[in-house]
Design a protein around this motif. Sequence first.
Motif, mmCIF file in Angstrom:
data_model
loop_
_atom_site.group_PDB
_atom_site.id
_atom_site.type_symbol
_atom_site.label_atom_id
_atom_site.label_comp_id
_atom_site.label_asym_id
_atom_site.label_seq_id
_atom_site.Cartn_x
_atom_site.Cartn_y
_atom_site.Cartn_z
ATOM 1 N N SER A 231 0.844 -1.187 0.000
ATOM 2 C CA SER A 231 0.000 0.000 0.000
ATOM 3 C C SER A 231 0.883 1.243 0.000
ATOM 4 N N THR A 232 0.514 2.222 -0.794
ATOM 5 C CA THR A 232 1.317 3.438 -0.846
ATOM 6 C C THR A 232 1.263 4.199 0.481
ATOM 7 N N LEU A 233 0.160 4.091 1.191
ATOM 8 C CA LEU A 233 0.061 4.751 2.490
ATOM 9 C C LEU A 233 1.008 4.109 3.508
ATOM 10 N N ALA A 234 1.101 2.786 3.507
ATOM 11 C CA ALA A 234 2.026 2.093 4.411
ATOM 12 C C ALA A 234 3.477 2.412 4.051
ATOM 13 N N ILE A 235 3.760 2.567 2.773
ATOM 14 C CA ILE A 235 5.113 2.943 2.344
ATOM 15 C C ILE A 235 5.442 4.352 2.822
ATOM 16 N N LEU A 236 4.475 5.262 2.741
ATOM 17 C CA LEU A 236 4.677 6.615 3.237
ATOM 18 C C LEU A 236 4.946 6.622 4.740
ATOM 19 N N LEU A 237 4.216 5.824 5.494
ATOM 20 C CA LEU A 237 4.444 5.741 6.938
ATOM 21 C C LEU A 237 5.828 5.178 7.245
ATOM 22 N N SER A 238 6.298 4.245 6.432
ATOM 23 C CA SER A 238 7.635 3.687 6.625
ATOM 24 C C SER A 238 8.715 4.737 6.363
ATOM 25 N N VAL A 239 8.517 5.550 5.338
ATOM 26 C CA VAL A 239 9.472 6.626 5.053
ATOM 27 C C VAL A 239 9.491 7.632 6.204
ATOM 28 N N GLU A 240 8.312 7.944 6.746
ATOM 29 C CA GLU A 240 8.248 8.862 7.886
ATOM 30 C C GLU A 240 8.960 8.277 9.109
ATOM 31 N N LEU A 241 8.859 6.978 9.302
ATOM 32 C CA LEU A 241 9.550 6.335 10.417
ATOM 33 C C LEU A 241 11.062 6.438 10.252
ATOM 34 N N MET A 242 11.546 6.284 9.025
ATOM 35 C CA MET A 242 12.981 6.437 8.781
ATOM 36 C C MET A 242 13.437 7.877 9.008
ATOM 37 N N LEU A 243 12.626 8.843 8.599
ATOM 38 C CA LEU A 243 12.984 10.243 8.828
ATOM 39 C C LEU A 243 12.991 10.576 10.312
ATOM 40 N N ASN A 244 12.073 10.014 11.075
ATOM 41 C CA ASN A 244 12.064 10.247 12.518
ATOM 42 C C ASN A 244 13.289 9.632 13.194
ATOM 43 N N ALA A 245 13.773 8.518 12.668
ATOM 44 C CA ALA A 245 14.993 7.924 13.215
ATOM 45 C C ALA A 245 16.191 8.846 12.993
ATOM 46 N N THR A 246 16.263 9.480 11.838
ATOM 47 C CA THR A 246 17.368 10.410 11.606
ATOM 48 C C THR A 246 17.236 11.660 12.475
ATOM 49 N N ASP A 247 16.010 12.114 12.715
ATOM 50 C CA ASP A 247 15.821 13.262 13.619
ATOM 51 C C ASP A 247 16.284 12.933 15.029
ATOM 52 N N LEU A 248 16.008 11.728 15.457
ATOM 53 C CA LEU A 248 16.451 11.297 16.786
ATOM 54 C C LEU A 248 17.980 11.257 16.860
ATOM 55 N N LEU B 239 -7.336 5.051 -10.453
ATOM 56 C CA LEU B 239 -7.340 3.586 -10.456
ATOM 57 C C LEU B 239 -8.314 2.956 -9.470
ATOM 58 N N LYS B 240 -8.877 3.739 -8.546
ATOM 59 C CA LYS B 240 -9.771 3.244 -7.487
ATOM 60 C C LYS B 240 -9.080 2.254 -6.554
ATOM 61 N N ASP B 241 -7.769 2.331 -6.453
ATOM 62 C CA ASP B 241 -6.981 1.480 -5.566
ATOM 63 C C ASP B 241 -5.638 2.166 -5.340
ATOM 64 N N ILE B 242 -5.066 1.989 -4.134
ATOM 65 C CA ILE B 242 -3.766 2.620 -3.872
ATOM 66 C C ILE B 242 -2.646 1.602 -3.676
ATOM 67 N N SER B 243 -2.848 0.379 -4.151
ATOM 68 C CA SER B 243 -1.779 -0.606 -4.011
ATOM 69 C C SER B 243 -0.706 -0.360 -5.067
ATOM 70 N N VAL B 244 0.500 -0.757 -4.740
ATOM 71 C CA VAL B 244 1.639 -0.501 -5.611
ATOM 72 C C VAL B 244 1.557 -1.344 -6.882
ATOM 73 N N GLY B 245 0.942 -2.505 -6.805
ATOM 74 C CA GLY B 245 0.827 -3.372 -7.970
ATOM 75 C C GLY B 245 0.021 -2.750 -9.098
ATOM 76 N N LYS B 246 -0.930 -1.899 -8.782
ATOM 77 C CA LYS B 246 -1.765 -1.257 -9.804
ATOM 78 C C LYS B 246 -1.075 -0.073 -10.473
ATOM 79 N N LEU B 247 0.046 0.355 -9.942
ATOM 80 C CA LEU B 247 0.723 1.541 -10.480
ATOM 81 C C LEU B 247 1.492 1.270 -11.760
ATOM 82 N N GLU B 248 1.479 0.060 -12.234
ATOM 83 C CA GLU B 248 2.156 -0.272 -13.486
ATOM 84 C C GLU B 248 1.538 0.514 -14.641
ATOM 85 N N LYS B 249 0.250 0.813 -14.554
ATOM 86 C CA LYS B 249 -0.427 1.546 -15.619
ATOM 87 C C LYS B 249 0.058 2.981 -15.728
ATOM 88 N N MET B 250 0.544 3.540 -14.637
ATOM 89 C CA MET B 250 0.935 4.944 -14.646
ATOM 90 C C MET B 250 2.322 5.184 -15.210
#
Length: 102
Positions: A27-44, A89-100
Amino acid sequence: MIQLDYILIISAVMMFAGIFGFLTRRSTLAILLSVELMLNATDLNFAAFNRMLYPNGHEGYFFALFSIAISAAESAIAIAIMINIYRLLKDISVGKLEKMKW
């Protein structure tokens, strides 16, 4: 006073959890949350090393504050992109992004 070792261990766990989430989520939202977690680790890390190297200085805290501002802007742009993907696309999964790609 918390020792630097404990803060670095927490930061490393946060970083590896973010990397694991980025590589395994679909999910693109879960990927975004993971990136935010990595950025918070660098802030710490910025704050921890500032406290260790320059106890009376504020450079690490300013870097962390700047990084938080950048990550907030990045989140706003990423959520706007996710809204456009969902409208198309009516979906936010990464697998559907091949069309874009084309």
